[in-house]
Each structure stands twice: as structure tokens, then as C-alpha cells.
Enzyme design. Structure first.
Site, mmCIF file in Angstrom:
data_model
loop_
_atom_site.group_PDB
_atom_site.id
_atom_site.type_symbol
_atom_site.label_atom_id
_atom_site.label_comp_id
_atom_site.label_asym_id
_atom_site.label_seq_id
_atom_site.Cartn_x
_atom_site.Cartn_y
_atom_site.Cartn_z
ATOM 1 N N ASN A 1 -60.162 24.615 -88.568
ATOM 2 C CA ASN A 1 -61.114 25.338 -87.708
ATOM 3 C C ASN A 1 -62.102 26.166 -88.532
ATOM 4 O O ASN A 1 -63.296 26.203 -88.236
ATOM 5 C CB ASN A 1 -60.376 26.311 -86.774
ATOM 6 C CG ASN A 1 -59.501 25.607 -85.770
ATOM 7 O OD1 ASN A 1 -59.575 24.383 -85.629
ATOM 8 N ND2 ASN A 1 -58.672 26.362 -85.064
ATOM 9 N N GLU B 1 -42.705 10.437 -88.711
ATOM 10 C CA GLU B 1 -43.774 9.716 -89.401
ATOM 11 C C GLU B 1 -44.954 10.678 -89.526
ATOM 12 O O GLU B 1 -45.298 11.369 -88.569
ATOM 13 C CB GLU B 1 -44.196 8.488 -88.578
ATOM 14 C CG GLU B 1 -43.113 7.427 -88.465
ATOM 15 C CD GLU B 1 -42.771 6.793 -89.804
ATOM 16 O OE1 GLU B 1 -43.674 6.631 -90.648
ATOM 17 O OE2 GLU B 1 -41.580 6.459 -90.013
ATOM 18 N N ASP C 1 -55.384 22.003 -88.022
ATOM 19 C CA ASP C 1 -55.967 22.715 -89.163
ATOM 20 C C ASP C 1 -57.440 22.353 -89.360
ATOM 21 O O ASP C 1 -57.863 21.250 -89.018
ATOM 22 C CB ASP C 1 -55.148 22.372 -90.421
ATOM 23 C CG ASP C 1 -55.359 23.371 -91.541
ATOM 24 O OD1 ASP C 1 -55.911 24.466 -91.286
ATOM 25 O OD2 ASP C 1 -54.977 23.057 -92.693
ATOM 26 N N SER D 1 -46.701 23.232 -94.745
ATOM 27 C CA SER D 1 -46.998 24.640 -94.399
ATOM 28 C C SER D 1 -45.939 25.279 -93.497
ATOM 29 O O SER D 1 -46.274 25.948 -92.508
ATOM 30 C CB SER D 1 -48.397 24.764 -93.770
ATOM 31 O OG SER D 1 -49.386 24.287 -94.650
ATOM 32 N N LEU E 1 -45.970 16.560 -68.922
ATOM 33 C CA LEU E 1 -46.009 16.840 -70.363
ATOM 34 C C LEU E 1 -45.426 18.226 -70.688
ATOM 35 O O LEU E 1 -45.718 19.199 -70.001
ATOM 36 C CB LEU E 1 -47.473 16.781 -70.829
ATOM 37 C CG LEU E 1 -47.722 16.973 -72.324
ATOM 38 C CD1 LEU E 1 -47.327 15.721 -73.110
ATOM 39 C CD2 LEU E 1 -49.189 17.304 -72.596
ATOM 40 N N HIS F 1 -62.223 28.400 -84.167
ATOM 41 C CA HIS F 1 -60.984 28.534 -83.388
ATOM 42 C C HIS F 1 -61.269 28.283 -81.904
ATOM 43 O O HIS F 1 -60.510 27.610 -81.215
ATOM 44 C CB HIS F 1 -60.372 29.929 -83.567
ATOM 45 C CG HIS F 1 -59.909 30.205 -84.976
ATOM 46 N ND1 HIS F 1 -59.147 29.309 -85.688
ATOM 47 C CD2 HIS F 1 -60.095 31.277 -85.798
ATOM 48 C CE1 HIS F 1 -58.890 29.826 -86.897
ATOM 49 N NE2 HIS F 1 -59.453 31.008 -86.982
ATOM 50 N N ARG G 1 -65.676 32.055 -88.544
ATOM 51 C CA ARG G 1 -64.453 31.250 -88.385
ATOM 52 C C ARG G 1 -63.982 31.192 -86.932
ATOM 53 O O ARG G 1 -63.493 30.175 -86.459
ATOM 54 C CB ARG G 1 -63.322 31.833 -89.258
ATOM 55 C CG ARG G 1 -63.560 31.694 -90.743
ATOM 56 C CD ARG G 1 -62.441 32.380 -91.521
ATOM 57 N NE ARG G 1 -61.140 31.788 -91.210
ATOM 58 C CZ ARG G 1 -60.651 30.715 -91.815
ATOM 59 N NH1 ARG G 1 -61.331 30.113 -92.749
ATOM 60 N NH2 ARG G 1 -59.469 30.248 -91.477
ATOM 61 N N ARG H 1 -51.452 15.962 -89.025
ATOM 62 C CA ARG H 1 -52.124 17.141 -89.585
ATOM 63 C C ARG H 1 -53.603 16.806 -89.750
ATOM 64 O O ARG H 1 -53.947 15.786 -90.349
ATOM 65 C CB ARG H 1 -51.540 17.566 -90.932
ATOM 66 C CG ARG H 1 -52.223 18.834 -91.453
ATOM 67 C CD ARG H 1 -51.524 19.519 -92.605
ATOM 68 N NE ARG H 1 -52.159 20.832 -92.821
ATOM 69 C CZ ARG H 1 -51.570 21.875 -93.352
ATOM 70 N NH1 ARG H 1 -50.322 21.796 -93.740
ATOM 71 N NH2 ARG H 1 -52.214 23.017 -93.504
HETATM 72 C C1 IPE Z 1 -50.970 25.916 -90.752
HETATM 73 O O1 IPE Z 1 -52.283 25.990 -91.195
HETATM 74 C C2 IPE Z 1 -50.750 26.853 -89.583
HETATM 75 C C3 IPE Z 1 -51.399 26.501 -88.320
HETATM 76 C C4 IPE Z 1 -52.149 25.442 -88.114
HETATM 77 C C5 IPE Z 1 -51.158 27.415 -87.220
HETATM 78 P P1 IPE Z 1 -52.714 26.982 -92.366
HETATM 79 O O2 IPE Z 1 -54.193 26.824 -92.529
HETATM 80 O O3 IPE Z 1 -52.216 28.342 -92.102
HETATM 81 O O4 IPE Z 1 -51.923 26.389 -93.621
HETATM 82 P P2 IPE Z 1 -52.231 26.491 -95.190
HETATM 83 O O5 IPE Z 1 -52.485 27.929 -95.478
HETATM 84 O O6 IPE Z 1 -53.450 25.652 -95.441
HETATM 85 O O7 IPE Z 1 -51.026 25.925 -95.844
HETATM 86 C C1 IPE Z 2 -56.213 26.316 -88.171
HETATM 87 O O1 IPE Z 2 -57.457 26.415 -88.774
HETATM 88 C C2 IPE Z 2 -55.971 27.409 -87.152
HETATM 89 C C3 IPE Z 2 -54.963 28.410 -87.555
HETATM 90 C C4 IPE Z 2 -54.265 28.396 -88.655
HETATM 91 C C5 IPE Z 2 -54.755 29.507 -86.633
HETATM 92 P P1 IPE Z 2 -57.696 27.333 -90.040
HETATM 93 O O2 IPE Z 2 -58.088 28.690 -89.585
HETATM 94 O O3 IPE Z 2 -56.541 27.292 -90.954
HETATM 95 O O4 IPE Z 2 -58.950 26.613 -90.707
HETATM 96 P P2 IPE Z 2 -59.171 26.324 -92.256
HETATM 97 O O5 IPE Z 2 -57.962 25.628 -92.760
HETATM 98 O O6 IPE Z 2 -59.389 27.642 -92.911
HETATM 99 O O7 IPE Z 2 -60.398 25.447 -92.285
HETATM 100 MG MG MG Z 3 -55.989 26.116 -92.520
#
Ligand code: IPE
Ligand code: IPE
Ligand code: MG
Length: 235
Positions: free
Chosen positions: A18, A203, A16, A192, A127, A33, A29, A184
Site C-alpha cells: 500500500n 501453497e 502488502d 513476516s 464466506l 491504505h 501512505r 503475498r
Molecule cells: C506484513 O507486511 C503485515 C501486513 C500486511 C499487515 P509488512 O509490510 O509489515 O511486512 P515487512 O515489514 O515487509 O516484512
Molecule cells: C501493507 O502495506 C499494509 C499494512 C502493513 C498495514 P504497507 O504499508 O506495508 O506498504 P509497503 O510495504 O510499505 O509498500
Molecule cells: Mg509492507
């Protein structure tokens, strides 16, 4: 690293942050990614050398469809590029690809590429790279219940034969041990909808580091912290 005996066998990661990584640089954004893919490489290599057997990566959730169509499309384009570019490397590195989620809901071109690569790497012994795609923990449990009910209706199984072990065999993760460690990134203190059943005794390691900044050293740090934990399982 510490005692190799307690290297986590299965590590699950919510990749999470990105979007925030990109935003803080004034970039779109999708750049975040794209940068996140480099982190996947680094973590896979670190996991491999530490002796981790399975890496489950939360790549696209059942809720991520709520994002703007342009972002969703860009994510699938990136996924496709990743498969095209990395297929040979995954094969060379003895990685076995697997997926969990409602795969049938993904764009067809992605489904085709995934099933080809899964077949091509099925004999690999290194892996296990397990990608959670169009994955939701609740959806997974609902899908498992439907499958159980179908088996009960057909007489393949009796209701009293269903216990935790048998139920697990109806989940997408059939055949995989539960994660020992769940990481995370980006500091969010929530699950999530990730692996609701399987994380019962994992853990948790939550870092403020955003996914594009997460690397092999950060992964080692998480494993090191895991090795200092005492797992009690309620005992
Ligand atoms: C969880 O991240 C999903 C992935 C990393 C693929 P999100 O960014 O979607 O989660 P929330 O919205 O912050 O809970
Ligand atoms: C995680 O990064 C990637 C996916 C959920 C696909 P986010 O896109 O959720 O990035 P933030 O949380 O908005 O920073
Ligand atoms: Mg996110």
C-alpha cells in the site's frame, strides 16, 4: 475455472504494498491504505463466487506498531470507518466475521465494534472473513503455550495428551482448517510472522502486483495457479 473440487477452502493473504503504491504516485501512505480497502471488496466477491470458504487477511501485525504513530492512528481510523460503512453489507452478503490476534491490545473502540459485528454475523453461513489484527505468529504460539501450561497446572490436560491436533486447538485459529493457499502481494519473498504454524503445507503465490492494484481477476489467477500445483505433503 478448473475442477471445483480443488478450489482452495482457505486462502490467506498478506496484503502488502500500500505504501509503495501511494509513494509511486507522490501521495501519502494512508491513501494507499484507503485504496487497499477497495481491493478487499473485490477479492471477497471473487472468493465468494469461486467457492472459497475462508479468507484470512493480514491486516495489522504485532510489528506494525513500530510505524510512525500518525500512520498507526490512521490505520485504526480506516478500520473503524470500514466496520461502520460495511457492517450492513457484510450482514446482507451472509459473511461471518472472525478475528485472530491479540485483540485486547487494539484500541477499545475497535474492539467494541468488532465484537458487535462478530456477534451479529455469527449465524451467517457464507464466506468467513477472518481478520488478523495485532497478529504475530510467534505471539500466537506463545499465547497457546501459556494456555496449555495453565490447563496442565489446573489438571485439565496431561502433557502427554498434547499432540499437533490438540495444540492447534489452543491457537487463535481454533476450528479453522489450515490455509491451502497463501498469497503475498508486492513481491516480498518472506512470511513476516504470518501464520507460522498453519502455513506448514500451504501453497505460496507471490505476485509483484501491489495490494491496491490486486483485484478479482488477480485473485482468480492465483487460484488457477494453485489448481495446477501438486501437493505432496512430504509423501
Ligand atoms: C506484513 O507486511 C503485515 C501486513 C500486511 C499487515 P509488512 O509490510 O509489515 O511486512 P515487512 O515489514 O515487509 O516484512
Ligand atoms: C501493507 O502495506 C499494509 C499494512 C502493513 C498495514 P504497507 O504499508 O506495508 O506498504 P509497503 O510495504 O510499505 O509498500
Ligand atoms: Mg509492507
Amino acid at each position: 475455472m478448473n475442477d471445483p473440487k480443488i478450489v482452495p477452502q482457505h486462502v490467506a493473504i498478506i496484503m502488502d504494498g500500500n505504501g509503495r503504491w501511494a509513494k509511486s504516485r507522490g501521495l501519502p501512505r494512508i491513501v494507499g491504505h484507503r485504496e487497499g480497502i477497495a481491493s478487499i471488496e473485490k477479492v471477497m466477491s471473487s472468493a465468494g463466487s469461486l467457492g472459497v470458504k475462508i479468507l484470512t487477511l493480514y491486516t495489522f501485525s504485532t510489528e506494525n506498531w513500530k510505524r510512525p504513530k500518525a500512520e498507526v492512528d490512521a490505520l485504526f481510523t480506516l478500520m473503524e470507518e470500514y466496520i461502520d460503512k460495511k457492517a450492513d453489507k457484510l450482514k446482507r452478503d451472509n459473511v461471518r466475521l472472525s478475528v485472530i490476534g491479540r485483540i485486547g491490545g487494539l484500541p477499545e473502540r475497535i474492539q467494541e465494534k468488532l465484537s458487535r459485528l462478530i456477534a451479529e454475523t455469527s449465524g451467517n453461513s457464507g464466506l468467513v472473513l477472518n481478520l488478523a489484527l495485532n497478529y504475530g505468529g510467534r505471539t500466537e504460539i506463545v499465547d497457546a503455550c501459556r494456555a496449555v501450561l495453565r490447563d496442565v497446572a489446573s489438571g485439565a490436560v496431561r502433557p502427554d495428551e498434547i499432540n499437533e491436533e490438540r495444540f492447534s486447538e489452543y491457537l487463535y485459529t481454533k476450528g479453522l482448517p489450515d490455509p491451502d493457499l497463501m498469497i503475498r502481494t508486492s513481491g516480498e519473498m518472506r512470511i513476516s510472522n504470518f501464520l507460522l504454524w498453519q502455513l506448514s503445507y500451504a501453497e505460496f503465490y507471490i505476485t509483484q502486483t501491489l495490494w491496491p492494484d490486486f483485484d478479482g481477476a488477480e485473485f482468480e489467477k492465483a487460484v488457477k495457479e494453485y489448481q495446477d500445483r501438486i501437493r505432496r505433503y512430504g509423501g
